[in-house]
Scaffold this active site. Structure first.
Site, PDB file in Angstrom:
ATOM      1  N   CYS A  93      35.870  30.398  42.155  1.00 21.82           N
ATOM      2  CA  CYS A  93      36.632  31.533  41.628  1.00 21.82           C
ATOM      3  C   CYS A  93      37.843  31.728  42.530  1.00 21.82           C
ATOM      4  CB  CYS A  93      35.780  32.791  41.589  1.00 21.82           C
ATOM      5  SG  CYS A  93      36.672  34.246  40.996  1.00 21.82           S
ATOM      6  N   ASN A  95      40.595  33.937  42.581  1.00 19.04           N
ATOM      7  CA  ASN A  95      40.858  35.265  43.111  1.00 19.04           C
ATOM      8  C   ASN A  95      39.686  35.774  43.928  1.00 19.04           C
ATOM      9  OD1 ASN A  95      43.500  35.734  42.182  1.00 19.04           O
ATOM     10  ND2 ASN A  95      42.754  36.279  40.150  1.00 19.04           N
ATOM     11  N   CYS A 226      42.952  35.712  36.451  1.00 17.95           N
ATOM     12  CA  CYS A 226      42.013  34.627  36.752  1.00 17.95           C
ATOM     13  C   CYS A 226      42.770  33.608  37.587  1.00 17.95           C
ATOM     14  CB  CYS A 226      41.490  33.988  35.471  1.00 17.95           C
ATOM     15  SG  CYS A 226      40.489  32.506  35.753  1.00 17.95           S
TER      16      CYS A 226
END
Length: 289
Positions: A93, A95, A226
Site C-alpha cells: 500500500c 500511501n 491510492c
C-alpha cells in the site's frame, strides 16, 4: 478529539468475557487515504483479518481504508503488514507505507531520515522530506500498455500494470461524472483478472498534471487517494500520452502527490511516490480475547 477507548467487538448474546486486551493505535491520513497503525514489534497473536474488518468499519469502528501493523525485521528498518478494510491482506500500500514511516519515526525508530521497509514481497526505501514522505515502489511488473476486454458487450481499452498491487488505468475526458463504483466493481471482478482481482483508476489528462479517481480492491469502494494507483496512472500517462516525470497527480481528497521515474524502452525504473502525511489522532481500543 483523541479516541480514549473503544470496544472492538462483542457478540450480542455473549454474557461472560474471558479476558480483555487493550491496544494503542494511531490514525493517519496519507493524502486522504486513511489508516489505523499499530506497533506490533512485541507481536500480539490475534485474528488480525477480523480485527481489521471491525476497526476499519465506518459506522461501528474507528473507520479507515486499512489497518497497518509495524513489526520487527531482520532485513529492514521495520516490517509492514497491510490489511484492507474487508480483512484481506494486501501485498503493498503506497500511501499506507508513507504513513508508516511517520509512525516509525514517532516510535523512536531513527535512521537519519532514511528508512528501509520490508513488505510482503519487497524491500523498499523511504525518505522524510520537506514536502512530505517519499517512498520507492520497486520494480513495476506485468506491464501491458494496450489491453482490451469486453465490458457490457462493448470493447474496453486500458493499461494494466503492477506497482506493488495490480492496477487497471483508463483515460476519460470527464472523470467527475464517470460511473466509478459501477465500472470499478465490474473491472475488479472481471474474469480477466481472476482469481485475485484488480484495482481500477480513471484518469483525466492535463498539459502539466493528471487527475485520478480510484476504486480499490479490498475496500470495494472509491478511496480519496491510492498511492500505487497514482503511480500506475502517472506511468500510463507518460508512456501513452507523453507526460514527463515528475508528474503531479491530483486526487479526490484535493491533495497532490508527485510521481518520479525514468523510462527505458517504456520500462519504468526508479519509481518513487512523494506526498503529504497527517497524524489525525491517537487512541486505545479494547477487544475480547
Amino acid at each position: 478529539m483523541p479516541v480514549e477507548s473503544m470496544i472492538a467487538s462483542y457478540p450480542a448474546n455473549e454474557k461472560v468475557m474471558k479476558s480483555e486486551k487493550e491496544l494503542s493505535f494511531a490514525k493517519y491520513s496519507g493524502a486522504g487515504n486513511d489508516f489505523i497503525l499499530i506497533d506490533n514489534r512485541s507481536p500480539h497473536e490475534l485474528n488480525w483479518p477480523l480485527i481489521a474488518k471491525q476497526l476499519c468499519h465506518r459506522k461501528e469502528g474507528i473507520g479507515a481504508d486499512g489497518l497497518i501493523l509495524l513489526e520487527l525485521s531482520d532485513r529492514a528498518s521495520f516490517r509492514l503488514r497491510f490489511f484492507n478494510s474487508d480483512g484481506s491482506e494486501a501485498e503493498m500500500c503506497g500511501n499506507g507505507a508513507r504513513t508508516a514511516v511517520h509512525f516509525a519515526a514517532s516510535l523512536g525508530i531513527q535512521t537519519k531520515n532514511f528508512y528501509t521497509l520490508q513488505t510482503k514481497e519487497r524491500i523498499l526505501e523511504a525518505r522524510l522530506k520537506d514536502q512530505g514522505i517519499e517512498i520507492s515502489l520497486g520494480e513495476v511488473l506485468d506491464i501491458q500498455w494496450h489491453e482490451e476486454i469486453e465490458l457490457n458487450g462493448q470493447p474496453w481499452r486500458f493499461a494494466y500494470l503492477n506497482t506493488g498491487v495490480p492496477h487497471v488505468v483508463h483515460f476519460a475526458s470527464d472523470i467527475e461524472s464517470f460511473p466509478l463504483l459501477a465500472i470499478g466493481s465490474m473491472i475488479r471482478h472481471h474474469e480477466a483478472f481472476k482469481p485475485n482481482g484488480t484495482n481500477f483508476n480513471v484518469v483525466k489528462l492535463h498539459h502539466t498534471h493528471i487527475e485520478v479517481r480510484t476504486f480499490e480492491r479490498g475496500v470495494e469502494d472509491e478511496t480519496l487517494a491510492c498511492g500505487t494507483g497514482v503511480a500506475a496512472s502517472a506511468l500510463a500517462a507518460s508512456v501513452l500520452h507523453g507526460l514527463k516525470s515528475p508528474i503531479q497527480v491530483h486526487v479526490k481528497s484535493g491533495d497532490i502527490l508527485e510521481v518520479n521515474f525514468t523510462l527505458h524502452h517504456k520500462k519504468p525504473q526508479k519509481l518513487t511516490l512523494l506526498g503529504p502525511v497527517k497524524r489525525l489522532f491517537d487512541g486505545v481500543f479494547t477487544l475480547s480475547v
